[in-house]
Write a protein that holds these residues in place. Structure first.
Motif, PDB file in Angstrom:
ATOM      1  N   TYR A  16       0.844  -1.194   0.000  1.00 36.72           N
ATOM      2  CA  TYR A  16       0.000   0.000   0.000  1.00 36.72           C
ATOM      3  C   TYR A  16       0.875   1.238   0.000  1.00 36.72           C
ATOM      4  O   TYR A  16       1.279   1.734   1.033  1.00 36.72           O
ATOM      5  CB  TYR A  16      -0.932  -0.010   1.219  1.00 36.72           C
ATOM      6  CG  TYR A  16      -1.862  -1.193   1.158  1.00 36.72           C
ATOM      7  CD1 TYR A  16      -3.035  -1.129   0.428  1.00 36.72           C
ATOM      8  CD2 TYR A  16      -1.525  -2.388   1.757  1.00 36.72           C
ATOM      9  CE1 TYR A  16      -3.868  -2.227   0.319  1.00 36.72           C
ATOM     10  CE2 TYR A  16      -2.355  -3.495   1.660  1.00 36.72           C
ATOM     11  CZ  TYR A  16      -3.515  -3.403   0.942  1.00 36.72           C
ATOM     12  OH  TYR A  16      -4.329  -4.484   0.825  1.00 36.72           O
ATOM     13  N   VAL A  17       1.168   1.739  -1.179  1.00 40.06           N
ATOM     14  CA  VAL A  17       2.072   2.872  -1.286  1.00 40.06           C
ATOM     15  C   VAL A  17       1.350   4.187  -1.553  1.00 40.06           C
ATOM     16  O   VAL A  17       1.963   5.237  -1.507  1.00 40.06           O
ATOM     17  CB  VAL A  17       3.150   2.634  -2.373  1.00 40.06           C
ATOM     18  CG1 VAL A  17       4.068   1.509  -1.957  1.00 40.06           C
ATOM     19  CG2 VAL A  17       2.505   2.334  -3.718  1.00 40.06           C
ATOM     20  N   ASP A  18       0.076   4.151  -1.841  1.00 38.69           N
ATOM     21  CA  ASP A  18      -0.650   5.402  -2.028  1.00 38.69           C
ATOM     22  C   ASP A  18      -1.750   5.517  -0.985  1.00 38.69           C
ATOM     23  O   ASP A  18      -2.133   4.546  -0.344  1.00 38.69           O
ATOM     24  CB  ASP A  18      -1.184   5.559  -3.456  1.00 38.69           C
ATOM     25  CG  ASP A  18      -2.267   4.561  -3.821  1.00 38.69           C
ATOM     26  OD1 ASP A  18      -3.151   4.299  -2.989  1.00 38.69           O
ATOM     27  OD2 ASP A  18      -2.242   4.066  -4.949  1.00 38.69           O
ATOM     28  N   ALA A  19      -2.241   6.732  -0.804  1.00 40.65           N
ATOM     29  CA  ALA A  19      -3.196   7.016   0.269  1.00 40.65           C
ATOM     30  C   ALA A  19      -4.458   6.173   0.171  1.00 40.65           C
ATOM     31  O   ALA A  19      -4.926   5.633   1.182  1.00 40.65           O
ATOM     32  CB  ALA A  19      -3.546   8.502   0.266  1.00 40.65           C
ATOM     33  N   GLU A  20      -5.004   6.051  -1.010  1.00 45.10           N
ATOM     34  CA  GLU A  20      -6.251   5.294  -1.169  1.00 45.10           C
ATOM     35  C   GLU A  20      -6.065   3.839  -0.756  1.00 45.10           C
ATOM     36  O   GLU A  20      -6.902   3.266  -0.059  1.00 45.10           O
ATOM     37  CB  GLU A  20      -6.745   5.383  -2.609  1.00 45.10           C
ATOM     38  CG  GLU A  20      -8.109   4.762  -2.816  1.00 45.10           C
ATOM     39  CD  GLU A  20      -8.630   4.981  -4.227  1.00 45.10           C
ATOM     40  OE1 GLU A  20      -9.176   4.016  -4.791  1.00 45.10           O
ATOM     41  OE2 GLU A  20      -8.491   6.100  -4.746  1.00 45.10           O
ATOM     42  N   LYS A  21      -4.952   3.253  -1.160  1.00 43.59           N
ATOM     43  CA  LYS A  21      -4.693   1.872  -0.785  1.00 43.59           C
ATOM     44  C   LYS A  21      -4.443   1.751   0.716  1.00 43.59           C
ATOM     45  O   LYS A  21      -4.848   0.765   1.335  1.00 43.59           O
ATOM     46  CB  LYS A  21      -3.519   1.318  -1.583  1.00 43.59           C
ATOM     47  CG  LYS A  21      -3.877   1.059  -3.037  1.00 43.59           C
ATOM     48  CD  LYS A  21      -2.717   0.456  -3.792  1.00 43.59           C
ATOM     49  CE  LYS A  21      -3.117   0.195  -5.237  1.00 43.59           C
ATOM     50  NZ  LYS A  21      -2.014  -0.406  -5.986  1.00 43.59           N
ATOM     51  N   CYS A  22      -3.781   2.739   1.303  1.00 44.75           N
ATOM     52  CA  CYS A  22      -3.559   2.728   2.752  1.00 44.75           C
ATOM     53  C   CYS A  22      -4.887   2.794   3.495  1.00 44.75           C
ATOM     54  O   CYS A  22      -5.098   2.065   4.473  1.00 44.75           O
ATOM     55  CB  CYS A  22      -2.669   3.895   3.175  1.00 44.75           C
ATOM     56  SG  CYS A  22      -0.941   3.692   2.703  1.00 44.75           S
TER      57      CYS A  22
END
Length: 121
Positions: A16-22
């Motif tokens: 999870y490297v981007d905000a949405e995925k986090c």
């Protein structure tokens, strides 16, 4: 993803490297109660940061913290609040925006009325 002890794929933070995925990962990993508890903690920290900022600005109750450092910490705590809110389900951001505008209008009206009552418009 990496293989766990049973040879099955397991999600890791690195996936999870981007905000949405986090947000998706956190929302699945924690309960809404856990996220609400984190939000309450972050709100408390933001309140402390705001008080520290007020002290740094006023100077009437000295603090070794500079206004720029106090502002940096306040910004960080408010970002933490935003992160928690992003993970909560069911928030109505459009409704919040409308409510915020109403509250800003009411606040400005109160200030204006007080200034008029004191003869300072």
């Amino acid at each position: 993803m990496k293989d766990n002890a049973k040879g099955m794929k397991q999600e890791t933070f690195a996936d999870y490297v981007d905000a949405e995925k986090c947000v998706e990962y956190i929302s699945r990993a924690l309960s809404q109660v856990d996220i609400l508890c984190q939000l309450a903690e972050e709100c408390t920290e933001a309140a402390h940061a705001a008080l520290k900022m007020a002290r740094a600005i006023s100077g009437s109750n000295p603090t070794p913290v500079t206004t720029s450092e106090a502002l940096r910490v306040l910004n960080e705590e408010l970002a933490d609040i935003n992160a928690c809110c992003a993970c909560l389900q069911g928030l109505d951001y459009g409704g919040m925006d409308i409510t915020a505008v109403k509250k800003l209008n009411r606040w400005a009206t109160r200030i204006s009325e007080r200034a008029a009552a004191r003869g300072r418009i």
